[in-house]
Scaffold this motif. Structure first.
Motif, PDB file in Angstrom:
ATOM      1  N   PHE A 295      30.548  35.402   2.760  1.00 45.14           N
ATOM      2  CA  PHE A 295      31.320  34.194   2.469  1.00 45.14           C
ATOM      3  C   PHE A 295      31.215  33.307   3.707  1.00 45.14           C
ATOM      4  O   PHE A 295      31.594  33.734   4.813  1.00 45.14           O
ATOM      5  CB  PHE A 295      32.788  34.505   2.207  1.00 45.14           C
ATOM      6  N   VAL A 296      30.719  32.081   3.515  1.00 50.82           N
ATOM      7  CA  VAL A 296      30.432  31.200   4.642  1.00 50.82           C
ATOM      8  C   VAL A 296      31.036  29.823   4.395  1.00 50.82           C
ATOM      9  O   VAL A 296      30.963  29.282   3.278  1.00 50.82           O
ATOM     10  CB  VAL A 296      28.903  31.068   4.852  1.00 50.82           C
ATOM     11  N   ASP A 297      31.619  29.260   5.443  1.00 51.07           N
ATOM     12  CA  ASP A 297      32.152  27.899   5.393  1.00 51.07           C
ATOM     13  C   ASP A 297      31.091  26.963   4.808  1.00 51.07           C
ATOM     14  O   ASP A 297      29.943  26.974   5.257  1.00 51.07           O
ATOM     15  CB  ASP A 297      32.513  27.465   6.819  1.00 51.07           C
ATOM     16  N   PRO A 298      31.448  26.139   3.802  1.00 55.64           N
ATOM     17  CA  PRO A 298      30.428  25.288   3.179  1.00 55.64           C
ATOM     18  C   PRO A 298      29.757  24.327   4.154  1.00 55.64           C
ATOM     19  O   PRO A 298      28.598  23.956   3.964  1.00 55.64           O
ATOM     20  CB  PRO A 298      31.205  24.539   2.090  1.00 55.64           C
ATOM     21  N   ALA A 299      30.469  23.948   5.217  1.00 57.35           N
ATOM     22  CA  ALA A 299      29.875  23.041   6.203  1.00 57.35           C
ATOM     23  C   ALA A 299      28.782  23.734   7.017  1.00 57.35           C
ATOM     24  O   ALA A 299      27.922  23.060   7.601  1.00 57.35           O
ATOM     25  CB  ALA A 299      30.954  22.501   7.137  1.00 57.35           C
ATOM     26  N   ARG A 300      28.818  25.073   7.080  1.00 57.04           N
ATOM     27  CA  ARG A 300      27.815  25.828   7.844  1.00 57.04           C
ATOM     28  C   ARG A 300      26.809  26.544   6.950  1.00 57.04           C
ATOM     29  O   ARG A 300      25.884  27.191   7.460  1.00 57.04           O
ATOM     30  CB  ARG A 300      28.524  26.872   8.721  1.00 57.04           C
ATOM     31  N   ALA A 301      26.989  26.452   5.637  1.00 56.42           N
ATOM     32  CA  ALA A 301      26.217  27.283   4.721  1.00 56.42           C
ATOM     33  C   ALA A 301      24.717  27.020   4.801  1.00 56.42           C
ATOM     34  O   ALA A 301      23.917  27.963   4.824  1.00 56.42           O
ATOM     35  CB  ALA A 301      26.710  27.088   3.285  1.00 56.42           C
ATOM     36  N   GLU A 302      24.312  25.765   4.855  1.00 51.43           N
ATOM     37  CA  GLU A 302      22.872  25.461   4.877  1.00 51.43           C
ATOM     38  C   GLU A 302      22.227  25.952   6.166  1.00 51.43           C
ATOM     39  O   GLU A 302      21.103  26.469   6.155  1.00 51.43           O
ATOM     40  CB  GLU A 302      22.647  23.956   4.694  1.00 51.43           C
ATOM     41  N   ALA A 303      22.924  25.803   7.289  1.00 49.09           N
ATOM     42  CA  ALA A 303      22.384  26.283   8.562  1.00 49.09           C
ATOM     43  C   ALA A 303      22.260  27.803   8.555  1.00 49.09           C
ATOM     44  O   ALA A 303      21.261  28.369   9.040  1.00 49.09           O
ATOM     45  CB  ALA A 303      23.263  25.822   9.718  1.00 49.09           C
ATOM     46  N   VAL A 304      23.268  28.485   8.011  1.00 50.00           N
ATOM     47  CA  VAL A 304      23.225  29.944   7.950  1.00 50.00           C
ATOM     48  C   VAL A 304      22.122  30.399   7.005  1.00 50.00           C
ATOM     49  O   VAL A 304      21.371  31.343   7.295  1.00 50.00           O
ATOM     50  CB  VAL A 304      24.599  30.500   7.517  1.00 50.00           C
ATOM     51  N   LEU A 305      21.993  29.726   5.871  1.00 49.21           N
ATOM     52  CA  LEU A 305      20.949  30.081   4.909  1.00 49.21           C
ATOM     53  C   LEU A 305      19.561  29.908   5.519  1.00 49.21           C
ATOM     54  O   LEU A 305      18.669  30.753   5.331  1.00 49.21           O
ATOM     55  CB  LEU A 305      21.104  29.218   3.661  1.00 49.21           C
ATOM     56  N   ALA A 306      19.361  28.839   6.276  1.00 45.68           N
ATOM     57  CA  ALA A 306      18.069  28.625   6.941  1.00 45.68           C
ATOM     58  C   ALA A 306      17.795  29.726   7.953  1.00 45.68           C
ATOM     59  O   ALA A 306      16.654  30.219   8.069  1.00 45.68           O
ATOM     60  CB  ALA A 306      18.051  27.256   7.620  1.00 45.68           C
ATOM     61  N   ALA A 307      18.826  30.146   8.701  1.00 46.09           N
ATOM     62  CA  ALA A 307      18.655  31.227   9.676  1.00 46.09           C
ATOM     63  C   ALA A 307      18.324  32.542   8.983  1.00 46.09           C
ATOM     64  O   ALA A 307      17.508  33.333   9.479  1.00 46.09           O
ATOM     65  CB  ALA A 307      19.929  31.375  10.508  1.00 46.09           C
ATOM     66  N   MET A 308      18.929  32.784   7.825  1.00 46.66           N
ATOM     67  CA  MET A 308      18.636  34.000   7.071  1.00 46.66           C
ATOM     68  C   MET A 308      17.190  34.009   6.602  1.00 46.66           C
ATOM     69  O   MET A 308      16.476  35.007   6.728  1.00 46.66           O
ATOM     70  CB  MET A 308      19.580  34.114   5.867  1.00 46.66           C
ATOM     71  N   ARG A 309      16.743  32.892   6.065  1.00 46.40           N
ATOM     72  CA  ARG A 309      15.382  32.810   5.516  1.00 46.40           C
ATOM     73  C   ARG A 309      14.312  32.893   6.595  1.00 46.40           C
ATOM     74  O   ARG A 309      13.154  33.194   6.300  1.00 46.40           O
ATOM     75  CB  ARG A 309      15.239  31.524   4.708  1.00 46.40           C
ATOM     76  N   ALA A 310      14.702  32.653   7.841  1.00 47.63           N
ATOM     77  CA  ALA A 310      13.745  32.763   8.943  1.00 47.63           C
ATOM     78  C   ALA A 310      13.522  34.203   9.377  1.00 47.63           C
ATOM     79  O   ALA A 310      12.614  34.476  10.164  1.00 47.63           O
ATOM     80  CB  ALA A 310      14.235  31.933  10.135  1.00 47.63           C
ATOM     81  N   ARG A 311      14.330  35.123   8.860  1.00 46.92           N
ATOM     82  CA  ARG A 311      14.191  36.538   9.167  1.00 46.92           C
ATOM     83  C   ARG A 311      13.542  37.257   7.990  1.00 46.92           C
ATOM     84  O   ARG A 311      13.806  36.927   6.829  1.00 46.92           O
ATOM     85  CB  ARG A 311      15.571  37.182   9.415  1.00 46.92           C
ATOM     86  N   PRO A 312      12.692  38.263   8.229  1.00 43.19           N
ATOM     87  CA  PRO A 312      12.083  38.985   7.098  1.00 43.19           C
ATOM     88  C   PRO A 312      13.116  39.639   6.185  1.00 43.19           C
ATOM     89  O   PRO A 312      12.917  39.721   4.977  1.00 43.19           O
ATOM     90  CB  PRO A 312      11.180  40.028   7.774  1.00 43.19           C
ATOM     91  N   GLU A 313      14.241  40.091   6.759  1.00 43.44           N
ATOM     92  CA  GLU A 313      15.274  40.725   5.937  1.00 43.44           C
ATOM     93  C   GLU A 313      15.980  39.736   5.023  1.00 43.44           C
ATOM     94  O   GLU A 313      16.624  40.135   4.047  1.00 43.44           O
ATOM     95  CB  GLU A 313      16.334  41.406   6.809  1.00 43.44           C
ATOM     96  N   GLY A 314      15.891  38.444   5.346  1.00 43.78           N
ATOM     97  CA  GLY A 314      16.585  37.434   4.553  1.00 43.78           C
ATOM     98  C   GLY A 314      15.662  36.391   3.971  1.00 43.78           C
ATOM     99  O   GLY A 314      16.111  35.296   3.601  1.00 43.78           O
ATOM    100  N   ALA A 315      14.379  36.710   3.861  1.00 43.92           N
ATOM    101  CA  ALA A 315      13.396  35.732   3.390  1.00 43.92           C
ATOM    102  C   ALA A 315      13.716  35.206   2.002  1.00 43.92           C
ATOM    103  O   ALA A 315      13.381  34.063   1.669  1.00 43.92           O
ATOM    104  CB  ALA A 315      12.004  36.350   3.406  1.00 43.92           C
ATOM    105  N   CYS A 316      14.383  36.024   1.172  1.00 47.49           N
ATOM    106  CA  CYS A 316      14.725  35.619  -0.197  1.00 47.49           C
ATOM    107  C   CYS A 316      16.200  35.258  -0.334  1.00 47.49           C
ATOM    108  O   CYS A 316      16.756  35.266  -1.440  1.00 47.49           O
ATOM    109  CB  CYS A 316      14.377  36.735  -1.172  1.00 47.49           C
TER     110      CYS A 316
END
Length: 349
Positions: free
Chosen positions: A289-310
């Protein structure tokens, strides 16, 4: 007034209350397990227990977690009981925003277990720990008689250091939070079931077992205190994890069915076996659960990792009945997503 003697009543004992017994479902990660913990944890003088806990009040904060592993079969596509034991405890620490430092390792070994198998498991533990940059620093081994255990049970306990700025807890979810999922669901549970029962699905599937602490570090670095909750949906699957977080935070959750990534092979196996992918265990993904103001930044950081590529957004936290999880289906209706009831897939981890 005299009382008439009844010889039948005198010789027949009064019926005894049936003894309550532990069921397989009490270890499922679902509703029965929640009821068992609600019964047991007050006896420990504890409140609601999470998978890991902060045990110091100073800086840095030290986090502690422990976990037992009874998976069968002990070797499966994508891992084994040794690597799973390391990944499971490392991930429990990570869900509190901690970086793992050290693990203890305990074996309960059944007499007659092939020694080469024990060596193989131990080698896997060592390799997984090195890959996680964590040390095995102490341990214990017990051997029990043949039939007193099923081959090998493993317990790992881990300590970690909480990242500066991490404010993650199950009770921190807030209305408006984005619900983020790091990857596809159902891979571990279906792989274990297929391997155990010889169903053949494992030829195209493998467990998602892997460490997630580098992913959570990236998320907290990007989102800071905006990362409110983290949970790895293991036993009981995504459905049970979301129910637990929603109840702890006093909020409701709305999911979007098309957004939830279910691999085609998992969906096909679940359709054939009558299982709900939302209840199937995972060992290498997380929900946040992530603050909506930070969600896109967190999602981008996740997708930059192999564990979070999807990684993807699958829903929203809303004000509503505490602990209620609903899903907007493909046809536009809504259905309630309950915790797992009973035992769907025993001995998954």
């Amino acid at each position: 007034m005299t009382t008439r003697f009844d010889p039948i009543a005198a010789t027949c004992p009064a019926p005894q209350a049936e003894t309550e017994r532990v069921l397989l479902g009490h270890g499922s990660g679902g509703q029965l397990m929640a009821e068992l913990l609600a019964d047991l944890t007050p006896r420990l003088g504890a409140g609601t227990l999470e998978d890991a806990a902060i045990v110091t009040t100073g800086t840095p904060e030290i986090v502690l977690s422990t976990d037992g592993f009874v998976v069968t079969p002990r070797f499966f596509p994508g891992g084994d009981i040794g690597s799973l034991a390391v990944h499971g405890t490392v991930n429990d620490l990570a869900m509190m925003g901690a970086v793992p430092v050290a693990l203890s390792l305990a074996y309960i070994v059944e007499e007659g277990l092939p020694l080469d198998e024990l060596r193989r498991v131990t080698t896997s533990v060592a390799e997984a720990a090195r890959a996680c940059d964590v040390r095995i620093v102490t341990g214990d081994t017990k051997v029990v008689g043949k039939g007193a255990a099923d081959g090998l049970f493993v317990t790992t306990t881990g300590i970690g250091v909480r990242l500066p700025g991490a404010h993650v807890a199950a009770a921190n979810g807030r209305p408006g939070d984005a619900v983020l999922l790091s990857g596809p669901i159902g891979l571990h549970g279906i792989t274990i079931l297929s391997t155990r029962e010889g169903l053949g699905f494992e030829s195209s599937l493998a467990s998602d077992s892997r460490p997630l602490h580098r992913l959570t570090t990236a998320m907290i670095t990007a989102g800071a205190c905006g990362v409110h909750t983290l949970r790895d949906p293991t036993r009981g699957g995504l459905a049970s994890a979301l129910n637990e977080l929603a109840a702890a935070s006093g909020v409701a959750v709305e999911l979007d069915e098309p957004a939830v990534p279910v691999p085609a092979q998992v969906a096909a196996a679940c359709d054939l076996l009558g299982l709900d992918p939302l209840h199937v265990a995972n060992e290498g993904c997380l929900v946040a659960f992530v603050d909506p103001a930070r969600a896109e930044a967190v999602l981008a950081a996740m997708r930059a990792r192999p564990e979070g590529a999807c990684a993807t957004r699958i829903g929203t936290v809303v004000a509503g009945p505490s602990g209620r999880v609903t899903m907007r289906t493909l046809v536009g209706s809504r259905r309630v997503i309950d915790m797992l009831v009973g035992e769907q897939l025993p001995r998954i981890c």
